[in-house]
Write an enzyme that holds these catalytic residues in place. Structure first.
Site, PDB file in Angstrom:
ATOM      1  N   GLU A 243     -31.062  13.320  61.696  1.00 15.58           N
ATOM      2  CA  GLU A 243     -32.045  13.576  62.748  1.00 15.58           C
ATOM      3  C   GLU A 243     -32.374  15.056  62.887  1.00 15.58           C
ATOM      4  O   GLU A 243     -33.535  15.423  63.084  1.00 15.58           O
ATOM      5  CB  GLU A 243     -31.536  13.029  64.094  1.00 15.58           C
TER       6      GLU A 243
ATOM      7  N   HIS B 154     -24.978   3.804  72.313  1.00 17.26           N
ATOM      8  CA  HIS B 154     -26.310   3.334  71.943  1.00 17.26           C
ATOM      9  C   HIS B 154     -27.084   2.823  73.165  1.00 17.26           C
ATOM     10  O   HIS B 154     -28.092   2.137  73.010  1.00 17.26           O
ATOM     11  CB  HIS B 154     -26.224   2.187  70.927  1.00 17.26           C
TER      12      HIS B 154
END
Length: 376
Positions: free
Chosen positions: A99, A168
């Site tokens: 990322e 998450h």
């Protein structure tokens, strides 16, 4: 069409007067069918996002998509389905699982004048790229005295899903909403998703676009207007999803649906709730909220994120600062539990707001139940 019918029928000797009378009776029925068909049109949030990306990529060659699995796999949630085949690997770019790397490349591309759309598989992973989002994207326009624009969109699922654990499941609306230089959007319906994503891609500033995994497969009615390629929702404007006169309930993303269901339950008990879909986190539409509270005199905010330093806290502060004299009851916040998201399903349900929590809070504000302080 009517002109063609008139020519065909009259050529066969059918009386014009009778034809005109028949057409006069038929027109309202046909119009009603058309309006019903328009109102009955539905679209999933997934398809709304996909169509918005497709149309903006078609309209502007500077727009491109990049992220993990966005190309060959057509997106982890199939948001980019069909885009690789249509636009090719130069505009639909599969990236490694890094990322920080591809977010930095995206910011650099935006510096250069392109309009990247960077997809995070979940916004929890955007923590790996937060230096680029905050220090490189959000601050550059101000630090360059307006000489550098960074037209980039960071998008992906945000907040709780189901059974995916604490790493998450976090909502980052308050994190990014606190940062000057960013615009932060959190759509609820298909029209929200389509209109706001188009606005985000066209905007000259960096936009954090917070979707919800559990909403991707949900279908919502869409208007004919929203299906037009020029459709766009102004950033910074909330939407009153349901009008009411007794209490204001604000929410964003998935919690809007919960608030609407709570409002239906409250209506059966004689409480008229006004539900506001905030949808723009930064800028925040304080005017719409305060105007509603000045009408209803009560406020409950709903979000699935942690309670401390949340969006609800900011909304409550705004109302207290600007509309305190109109309040007939204390403001109340409904939020997720102040703990990392549990993995166990029963505990997970307890950690996120439920419809019954909103109903109880609204009834307390309307003095229809015993206040929490009295039961402590």
């Amino acid at each position: 069409m009517w002109g063609i019918i008139r020519q065909k029928v009259c050529a066969g000797g059918f009386p014009v007067q009778i034809l005109e009378e028949s057409m006069h009776r038929l027109r309202p029925a046909v119009s009603a069918l058309r309006s019903y068909s328009s109102a009955a049109k539905e679209m999933t949030v997934r398809d709304a996002l996909n169509s918005a990306l497709d149309e903006e990529m078609s309209a502007d060659p500077r727009v491109f998509l990049m992220g993990e699995e966005v190309g060959e796999y057509q997106g982890a949630y199939k948001i980019s389905k069909g885009l690789l085949e249509k636009y090719g690997p130069e505009r639909v770019v599969d990236t490694p699982i890094t990322e920080a790397g591809f977010a930095g490349i995206g910011v650099g591309a935006a510096y250069y004048g392109l309009r990247p759309v960077v997809e995070f598989m979940t916004f929890n992973f955007s923590m790996q790229a937060i230096d680029h989002i905050i220090n490189s994207a959000a601050k550059s326009n101000y630090m360059s005295a307006g000489q550098i624009n960074v037209p980039i969109v960071f998008r992906g699922p945000n907040g709780a899903a189901a059974g995916v654990g604490a790493q998450h499941s976090q909502c980052y609306a308050a994190w990014y909403g606190s940062c000057p230089g960013l615009k932060v959007l959190a759509p609820y319906s298909s029209e929200d998703a389509r209109g706001l994503l188009k606005a985000a891609i066209r905007d000259p500033d960096p936009v954090v676009f917070l979707e919800n995994e559990l909403l991707y497969g949900e279908s919502f009615p869409v208007s004919a207007e929203s299906l037009d390629s020029s459709f766009c929702i102004p950033i910074g404007k909330a939407k009153i999803e349901r009008e009411g006169k007794d209490i204001t309930i604000t929410a964003f993303s998935k919690m809007v649906g919960y608030a609407l269901k709570a409002a239906e339950i409250l209506a059966k008990e004689g409480i008229s709730a006004e539900v506001i879909n905030m949808r723009s986190i930064r800028p925040l539409d304080r005017d719409t909220v305060n105007a509603s509270v000045r009408k209803t005199n009560r406020l409950v905010t709903v979000e699935e994120a942690f309670p401390q330093h949340g969006i609800g806290a900011e909304i409550c502060a705004s109302v207290v600062e600007e509309s305190f004299g109109y309040l007939d009851a204390p403001v109340e916040r409904i939020a997720g539990a102040d703990v990392p998201m549990p993995y166990a399903a029963n505990l997970e349900r307890m950690a996120v707001p439920q419809i019954e929590d909103i109903v109880r809070a609204a009834k307390r504000a309307c003095y229809r139940s015993v206040p929490m302080a009295a039961t402590a």
